[in-house]
Enzyme design. Structure first.
Site, PDB file in Angstrom:
ATOM      1  N   ASP A  49      -3.396   4.424  -2.316  1.00 44.34           N
ATOM      2  CA  ASP A  49      -4.555   4.818  -1.517  1.00 44.34           C
ATOM      3  C   ASP A  49      -5.051   6.195  -1.922  1.00 44.34           C
ATOM      4  O   ASP A  49      -4.256   7.099  -2.199  1.00 44.34           O
ATOM      5  CB  ASP A  49      -4.129   4.814  -0.041  1.00 44.34           C
ATOM      6  CG  ASP A  49      -5.277   5.003   0.908  1.00 44.34           C
ATOM      7  OD1 ASP A  49      -6.180   4.146   0.923  1.00 44.34           O
ATOM      8  OD2 ASP A  49      -5.270   5.996   1.669  1.00 44.34           O
ATOM      9  N   ASP A  97       0.830  -1.201   0.000  1.00 40.71           N
ATOM     10  CA  ASP A  97       0.000   0.000   0.000  1.00 40.71           C
ATOM     11  C   ASP A  97       0.863   1.249   0.000  1.00 40.71           C
ATOM     12  O   ASP A  97       1.872   1.321   0.710  1.00 40.71           O
ATOM     13  CB  ASP A  97      -0.913   0.013   1.222  1.00 40.71           C
ATOM     14  CG  ASP A  97      -2.354  -0.270   0.875  1.00 40.71           C
ATOM     15  OD1 ASP A  97      -3.079   0.700   0.608  1.00 40.71           O
ATOM     16  OD2 ASP A  97      -2.746  -1.455   0.858  1.00 40.71           O
ATOM     17  N   GLU A 100      -6.776   3.774  -5.967  1.00 38.82           N
ATOM     18  CA  GLU A 100      -8.133   3.812  -5.419  1.00 38.82           C
ATOM     19  C   GLU A 100      -8.778   5.115  -5.883  1.00 38.82           C
ATOM     20  O   GLU A 100      -8.325   6.198  -5.535  1.00 38.82           O
ATOM     21  CB  GLU A 100      -8.049   3.751  -3.895  1.00 38.82           C
ATOM     22  CG  GLU A 100      -9.393   3.734  -3.208  1.00 38.82           C
ATOM     23  CD  GLU A 100      -9.267   3.854  -1.700  1.00 38.82           C
ATOM     24  OE1 GLU A 100     -10.121   3.307  -1.003  1.00 38.82           O
ATOM     25  OE2 GLU A 100      -8.312   4.503  -1.219  1.00 38.82           O
ATOM     26  N   HIS A 117     -10.352  -4.733   1.884  1.00 35.72           N
ATOM     27  CA  HIS A 117     -10.348  -4.435   3.315  1.00 35.72           C
ATOM     28  C   HIS A 117     -11.357  -3.365   3.707  1.00 35.72           C
ATOM     29  O   HIS A 117     -11.629  -3.186   4.903  1.00 35.72           O
ATOM     30  CB  HIS A 117      -8.948  -3.968   3.734  1.00 35.72           C
ATOM     31  CG  HIS A 117      -8.554  -2.703   3.036  1.00 35.72           C
ATOM     32  ND1 HIS A 117      -8.273  -2.659   1.679  1.00 35.72           N
ATOM     33  CD2 HIS A 117      -8.415  -1.432   3.486  1.00 35.72           C
ATOM     34  CE1 HIS A 117      -7.990  -1.415   1.338  1.00 35.72           C
ATOM     35  NE2 HIS A 117      -8.060  -0.653   2.402  1.00 35.72           N
ATOM     36  N   ASP A 118     -11.910  -2.666   2.734  1.00 40.44           N
ATOM     37  CA  ASP A 118     -12.870  -1.598   3.011  1.00 40.44           C
ATOM     38  C   ASP A 118     -14.310  -2.005   2.734  1.00 40.44           C
ATOM     39  O   ASP A 118     -15.207  -1.160   2.795  1.00 40.44           O
ATOM     40  CB  ASP A 118     -12.545  -0.368   2.151  1.00 40.44           C
ATOM     41  CG  ASP A 118     -11.402   0.462   2.700  1.00 40.44           C
ATOM     42  OD1 ASP A 118     -11.136   0.369   3.913  1.00 40.44           O
ATOM     43  OD2 ASP A 118     -10.775   1.187   1.917  1.00 40.44           O
TER      44      ASP A 118
END
Length: 590
Positions: A220, A113, A277, A354-355
């Protein structure tokens, strides 16, 4: 409208540049919840290393590690205090080096990430920035003086609301100014307008890890770095709210292309991949600007169209479970699949991360009698869509949401707790309002992706030897786990492996092919063509718990389509009806 027989065999696409990540299958690991090697109740890097052979056995080609950096863990690792250090409970830099080497020794790539819209407020940069208005790093973050209303009351610089249902500004008593944070107050936004800041970001967050051998980054909040000039107020969408949703302003700002081109140049000496993202970007042309090969900005992005289906408009929890119809999901998938049509662009296929809550619980059925079939049907959907495929840990065994019986206290995520607490305050703890909030959280919370991975039916699901784990292990760990499914040829795990083999074998249609919807208005069945050079696939999916009539039209039968896989395990003598949550793939070789 169904395509004509002539159009099925015709493919207008042009050959695309071959890159290792295009046909990749990327397996996402959330370190805290994957595997605890040292028995402290929290996952760690050594635990990930111990499961690399398992990841390889799935058919994955790349491992994506969620934030492993040193962090206060206010936002579970997305608040980074030091880009060049590892969160001590996860391990050390030596452990990360061993993980990188372990992946490469198995022929796996590894990405990490890249969280560079903001840092932790405990990062040395921010500590220095907030020490004084005269600090040399004051301009490394976004500081503004207060505004005052007619009564002389201090107000934030604008009315923006953060992504976590709070004000996007926090007052700093020491220096008497506000700082901007699009997420938690403990996550101050970096000021990308400052070239010195960008240079430091590239050195510490990007080049440091590329030199250690990582193969790329999941970037991110990739479209939030460039804020609009003047930081204007957001439109008032909710007159009763003190702070307003402002994503339309702080996403896709005026200098985004400049920043991403600059970042790409830093990575250019390495054979990297980047996946950004990319929320709040409904304009297809804007997305293509980011992912066009010629633009040299990003290789691909995660559009949020699919995972936003059924969510509330103002906040994602402002909804009720299953508040969507199948045509909405079809349209969302079409948005990402269409990126490769007539453009030198690439796309992604994903339904979990994960979100996000678990896809079986959101888009199919986690009832005991349907969850296996649901897991297989969704595996077929994901594995037959074009672009790079992303699988989240546990998705391959059909992990589902936390039980409805679990109390709110089991939810650890700041997004969930902030929302629930805001409802409690706004309604004076009204039981009906809190029950509605709990139902939305139970359906959509990020916590559902973050409880421990289920490896076997031993205590704690084989995740840890410790009786106390950082999050509670699922009540069904004894039924939904890797060990049980490894020995079951009819399991969700076995079916994922089958689909990944088929995806590789038929990459021309399934990875690179054009997607063409057949039955857009149908609220029960989802079917589409995948047309690639040399072959065509027909995918038919029943999204209901009821049998649905379905017969192949005579004109299609003449094309020589062959049933190659069904979630029911049959490849011939199939009935003229789709069973509950059944999926089928037919292939035609030209």
């Amino acid at each position: 409208m169904s395509p004509s027989a002539e159009s099925i065999g015709r493919v207008d696409s042009q050959p695309t540049e071959h890159r290792w990540w295009k046909e990749g299958v990327i397996y996402q690991v959330y370190p805290a919840s994957f595997m605890d090697a040292n028995g402290d109740g929290l996952g760690d890097i050594r635990g990930i290393i111990s499961k690399l052979d398992y990841i390889k056995s799935l058919g994955a080609t790349t491992v994506w590690i969620c934030p492993h950096y040193d962090s206060p863990q206010i936002d579970l690792g997305y608040d980074i205090a030091d880009y060049e250090s590892v969160y001590p409970p996860y391990g050390t830099l030596k452990d990360m080096d061993d993980l990188i080497a372990g992946c490469h020794a198995r022929g796996l790539r590894i990405i990490v990430d890249l969280v560079i819209n903001h840092t932790s407020d405990q990062h040395k940069w921010f500590k220095e920035s907030r020490s004084s208005k005269d600090s040399l790093k004051r301009d490394w973050y976004i500081w503004r003086p207060a505004k005052y209303d007619a009564q002389g009351n201090r107000q934030p610089p604008n009315n923006w609301r953060s992504n976590f249902s709070t004000a996007a500004w926090t007052w700093d008593e020491h220096t008497q100014e506000y700082y901007l944070h699009l997420f938690c107050p403990e996550q101050p936004d970096l000021n990308w307008e400052n070239p010195e800041t960008r240079k430091a970001i590239y050195a510490t967050a990007i080049e440091f890890w590329l030199k250690r051998g990582v193969d790329g980054f999941r970037v991110d909040t990739v479209n939030m770095y460039s804020k609009p000039e003047g930081l204007p107020d957001a439109p008032i969408l909710n007159p009763d709210a003190e702070h307003q949703v402002a994503a339309s302003l702080y996403c896709n700002g005026p200098r985004m292309s400049e920043y991403l081109s600059e970042m790409n140049h830093v990575m250019s000496p390495y054979d990297t991949m980047t996946v950004g993202e990319c929320p709040a970007t409904p304009d297809r042309n804007r997305v293509i600007q980011y992912v066009s090969a010629a633009s040299k900005q990003l290789n691909m992005v995660f559009q949020f169209d699919v995972v936003d289906v059924g969510q509330g408009k103002e906040t994602k929890y402002n909804t009720v479970p299953f508040n969507w119809k199948l045509p909405e999901l079809k349209q969302a998938i079409n948005s990402s699949q269409s990126l490769i049509v007539g453009a030198d662009a690439w796309t992604t296929s994903f339904m979990e991360n994960h979100d996000q809550a678990r896809s079986i619980s959101r888009f199919a059925s986690d009832a005991p009698e349907f969850r296996v079939q649901s897991g297989k049907m969704l595996a077929m959907l994901n594995a037959t869509l074009s672009g790079t495929l992303f699988i989240y840990q546990g998705q391959e065994i059909g992990m589902i949401n936390m039980p409805e019986s679990w109390p709110v206290s089991e939810y650890k995520d700041v997004e969930s707790s902030n929302f629930y607490n805001s409802v409690a305050r706004a309604t004076n703890n009204d039981p009906k309002a809190l029950a509605k909030a709990k139902a939305a959280i139970q359906h959509l919370s990020r916590d559902h992706a973050r409880y421990p991975m289920c490896w076997d039916s031993t205590p704690q699901g084989g995740y840890s030897s410790n009786t106390e784990t950082w999050m509670r292990v699922h009540d069904l760990a004894g039924e939904i786990n890797v060990a049980q499914q490894e020995s079951d040829p009819n399991s969700v795990l076995a079916f994922w492996r089958l689909m990944l083999q088929m995806r590789k074998q038929h990459a021309a249609a399934l990875v690179h092919g054009y997607y063409e919807i057949i039955d857009f208005e149908d609220e029960m069945v989802f079917s589409y063509w995948k047309k690639g050079r040399g072959e065509t696939a027909l995918v038919v999916l029943n999204f209901t718990s009821q049998e649905q009539p379905w017969t192949m039209p005579p004109s299609w039968q003449k094309l020589g389509l062959e049933l190659v896989v069904s979630t029911q395990g049959k490849t011939k003598d199939v009935p003229d009806a789709l069973q509950a949550f059944e999926g089928r793939v037919y292939i035609k070789n030209h």
